[in-house]
Motif scaffolding. Structure first.
Motif, short mmCIF file in Angstrom:
data_model
loop_
_atom_site.label_atom_id
_atom_site.label_comp_id
_atom_site.label_asym_id
_atom_site.label_seq_id
_atom_site.Cartn_x
_atom_site.Cartn_y
_atom_site.Cartn_z
N THR A 116 65.16 -8.25 -0.21
CA THR A 116 65.30 -7.58 1.23
C THR A 116 65.33 -8.42 2.32
N GLY A 152 46.33 -17.88 -0.90
CA GLY A 152 46.83 -16.53 -0.57
C GLY A 152 47.56 -16.09 -1.96
N ALA A 153 48.14 -14.73 -1.81
CA ALA A 153 48.56 -14.24 -2.93
C ALA A 153 49.64 -13.07 -2.32
N LEU A 154 50.42 -12.83 -3.22
CA LEU A 154 51.36 -11.67 -2.84
C LEU A 154 51.06 -10.69 -4.22
N VAL A 155 51.03 -9.29 -3.77
CA VAL A 155 50.64 -8.32 -4.84
C VAL A 155 51.45 -7.20 -4.80
N ARG A 166 53.05 -3.82 -7.82
CA ARG A 166 52.62 -2.98 -8.92
C ARG A 166 53.91 -2.69 -9.88
N LYS A 178 48.78 -3.61 -11.61
CA LYS A 178 48.81 -4.62 -10.58
C LYS A 178 49.18 -5.91 -10.92
N ASP A 208 52.40 1.04 -13.32
CA ASP A 208 51.44 0.96 -12.38
C ASP A 208 50.48 -0.10 -12.50
N GLY A 231 58.58 -13.77 -3.85
CA GLY A 231 58.19 -15.13 -4.00
C GLY A 231 57.74 -15.97 -2.79
#
Lengths: 133, 543
Positions: free
Chosen positions: A22, A70-73, A75, A61, A59, A86
């Motif tokens: 994106t 920090g984190a990227l989450v 599903r 996580k 579905d 990334g």
């Protein structure tokens, strides 16, 4: 390799191919897409979440975490596939911990496939296995 | 017993009739030569000298009726909204003590373009989604009519666009404000947009080289509504965020002037409280207006920087400007989130110029800068925007320039980023309900969204009308969502369980930002400001 083992990988590759990277855009007044690819992207992370010796888990996580930073989450989709865009290229992929979770399951194993070459932008495939409680 | 019941029923009916007879009721029929009786025509009445306009909508028989007692005796100007038509007559009515019934005749308009909403221009204009997408920025300051009626060719458009890019975000046609810090704009993108705009305006002829498309008039339940507009005393007032307090009074932030506004919806009485100017010469005005647990109001002061607290009892402001190390001509705070400051003495805000979060320590007055995107690829644009805090003062925010919801842990400061399922969604404003559900709009994706903070999962719904570009959403006590935006002149009422949608057309071109629902009334009452129209808007559904 049996058909049953090939099919999920073909599906995964197709699913990830359609998960187009994106582009973001400027805040405030913007006159169009001006930063589709920053050149600073580190590798993305993708793969299946599946039951141990079983099908993909929809579905679920999936977390890509940098310890204490920090984190990227995201599903998984209906097939159990996930893709995480990334971190920046200054983040060492070895510092990124992939985990998965879903109600009624515990995480059994996380398998990171070795990358084929040294290109630091190549996506990293990580499979995460869940077992029913 | 049966006879007694009949007598009681007859008495109640007679009482009702007598009451209706005393009320100043205005009713009537709307017709046109083309359609006969017309459904979905908005009929508005404004008493001479009054700032209040009341609007109702004609039903499937072309009949309309103002609520009993809503209009006092007097002389009323009448207007209508029905795309393609204008009011032939009568254009005013004298109301006395008796009920009045009138016949409104509509005729075809000779200037359909003057009636189109931004959404309808989007529908009408040829071009790819990529060509049209930049236009969603234009709506912040003006309608598309200004663009499509222009005669600029691409070359002439170029300097116009370059100039407009240097206007402050808080600019309207009535009050243009320039940024002190120059904004970088890429010439190639400006040229591309200029070339496109020259294909949809009047640069090549006296009429548009495409057919003008319109949305249908309201039908059915979308006609069961009463809309009240409160004109504000200056055309420059730009109500941005609107909310009611426990007493039913309406408060609003003024986007372009340093005032907090208060309106008594019963009388239309209006009052303003001057906010001290912190940076003379910088654009004035505030954006986000939030209430804390004590009922005091907080404002994000945009280019005046920092946040302001308004004590509703003493009617005084306490200012919290950003410290010198964070201040410059580009510094801008558009959001403030004081909801749970009692937990740790901290209030959240944002720094637009640094694409970061700010956290104000109320004891010291110092702001802490938090970059929630520091581990993401550099060079991508982000913009922390709509904010909500949970009861532990953890922050949830929208990444308006990109496609993420973020969470910052109040204790550790660690950020978690959740990309929305729809790419390029540009999530905008947000509401956290008592069940820990975040309701938000995906401005660029034309969707409403739900982020379940417990499950950390998303649900998305397309809004029914393309090119609506919802700005904000509010979940009411009945589980229905209310939304509005800058494009369609419609208020959306949406049931996420059934998917049923009602769109209430508004009487005038209406640039809606923050939306608010007063749950203390039955049915609920919707409130918003008309950012470009200097009015406060109330929508009362009749079911």
């Amino acid at each position: 390799m049996t058909f049953n083992r090939v099919w999920p990988r073909v599906t995964l590759i197709a699913a990830v191919m359609f998960a187009v990277p994106t582009a973001s855009r400027a805040g405030g007044v913007g006159f169009g897409e001006d930063d589709a690819n920053s050149g600073d992207d580190g590798p993305s992370y993708f793969g299946f979440v599946r039951e141990v010796d079983g099908p993909g888990v929809a579905d679920a996580k999936v977390t890509a975490a940098l310890k204490d930073r920090g984190a990227l989450v995201t599903r998984t989709d209906i097939l159990g596939v996930y893709k995480i865009p990334g971190f920046g290229k200054d983040i060492n992929p070895d510092d990124v911990i992939i985990s998965c979770a879903k109600d009624g399951y515990t995480e059994a194993n996380v398998l990171r496939r070795p990358r084929d070459n040294g290109d630091t932008k190549d996506p990293i495939e990580v499979e995460c296995y869940l077992k029913r409680k | 017993m049966k006879r007694l019941l009949l007598i009681v029923a007859a008495f109640v009916f007679a009482l009702g009739q007598a009451s209706a007879g005393r009320a100043q009721t205005l009713a009537g029929l709307v017709t046109s030569a083309e359609e006969g009786a017309m459904e979905g025509v908005l009929v508005s009445a404004q008493a001479a000298g009054s700032p209040i306009t009341v609007t109702v909508v004609s039903d499937e028989h072309g009949r309309f009726r103002f609520p009993d007692g809503r209009l006092a005796p007097g002389h009323y100007a009448l207007r209508i909204r029905a795309v393609g038509y204008e009011l032939g007559g009568p254009k005013s009515v004298e109301l006395g003590t008796a009920a009045t019934d009138i016949a409104l005749e509509l005729r075809k308009t000779a200037d359909l373009a003057a009636q189109l909403t931004n959404t309808e221009w989007f529908m009408s204009m040829p071009g790819s989604p990529e060509q049209k997408r930049p236009l969603i920025e234009c709506m912040s300051c003006h309608t598309f009519e200004r663009i499509v009626r222009s005669t600029y060719d691409a070359e002439a458009f170029f300097p116009v666009l370059k100039r407009m890019a240097q206007y402050a975000n808080n600019t309207t046609q009535a009050r243009v404000q320039s940024r002190l810090a120059e904004r970088e704009v890429h010439d190639d993108l400006v040229r591309k947009l200029a070339a496109y705009l020259a294909t949809v305006n009047l640069s090549a002829g006296t009429t548009w080289p495409y057919k003008l498309q319109t949305l249908p008039r309201p039908k059915g339940r979308a006609t069961h509504v009463v809309i009240t507009e409160y004109d504000l005393p200056r055309k420059t007032i730009a109500p941005h965020d609107v909310r009611t307090d426990a007493q039913g009074d309406v408060w609003y932030s003024n986007f372009v002037e340093n005032f907090l506004g208060e309106l008594d919806p019963k009388t239309g009485a209006h009052q303003e409280y001057a906010i001290p100017v912190q940076k003379p010469g910088s654009p004035t005005g505030a954006l986000d207006l939030e209430a804390d647990g004590d009922g005091n109001l907080w404002l994000a002061m945009m280019f005046q920087t920092g946040v302001a607290k308004f004590d509703v009892k003493t009617k005084t402001f306490q200012m919290f400007p950003v410290q010198a190390a964070l201040d410059n001509n580009a510094a801008q705070q558009s959001m403030v989130m004081p909801r749970a400051w009692q937990v740790d003495g901290k209030v959240w805000s944002n720094e637009v110029a640094k694409q970061s979060i700010l956290r104000l320590d109320l004891k010291t007055g110092a702001y802490e800068l938090i970059d929630p995107f520091k581990f993401l690829p550099k060079g991508r644009q982000h913009a922390p925007y709509g904010m909500a805090a949970d009861w532990e003062n953890n922050l949830y925010f929208m990444d308006f320039a990109d496609e993420n919801i973020g969470r910052i842990d109040a204790k550790t400061g660690v950020a978690t980023i959740y990309p929305t399922p729809t790419p390029k969604s540009r999530p905008r404003r947000i509401m956290l309900d008592d069940q820990g559900r975040l309701w938000f709009t995906e401005f660029a994706a034309n969707k409403l969204g739900l982020f379940d903070t417990k499950r950390e999962s998303f649900t998305e719904w397309d809004v029914p009308t393309p090119h609506t570009y919802p700005y904000d959403v509010f979940m009411d006590k009945n589980g229905e969502l209310w939304s509005g935006g800058m494009a369609s002149d419609r208020v959306l009422r949406f049931d996420p369980q059934s998917g049923r949608a009602i769109e209430y057309l508004l009487p005038r071109p209406t640039n809606i930002r923050r939306v608010f629902v007063d749950n203390s009334t039955n049915p609920v009452t919707f409130w918003a400001g008309n950012n470009h129209g200097a009015e406060i808007l109330r929508v009362e559904p009749l079911d």
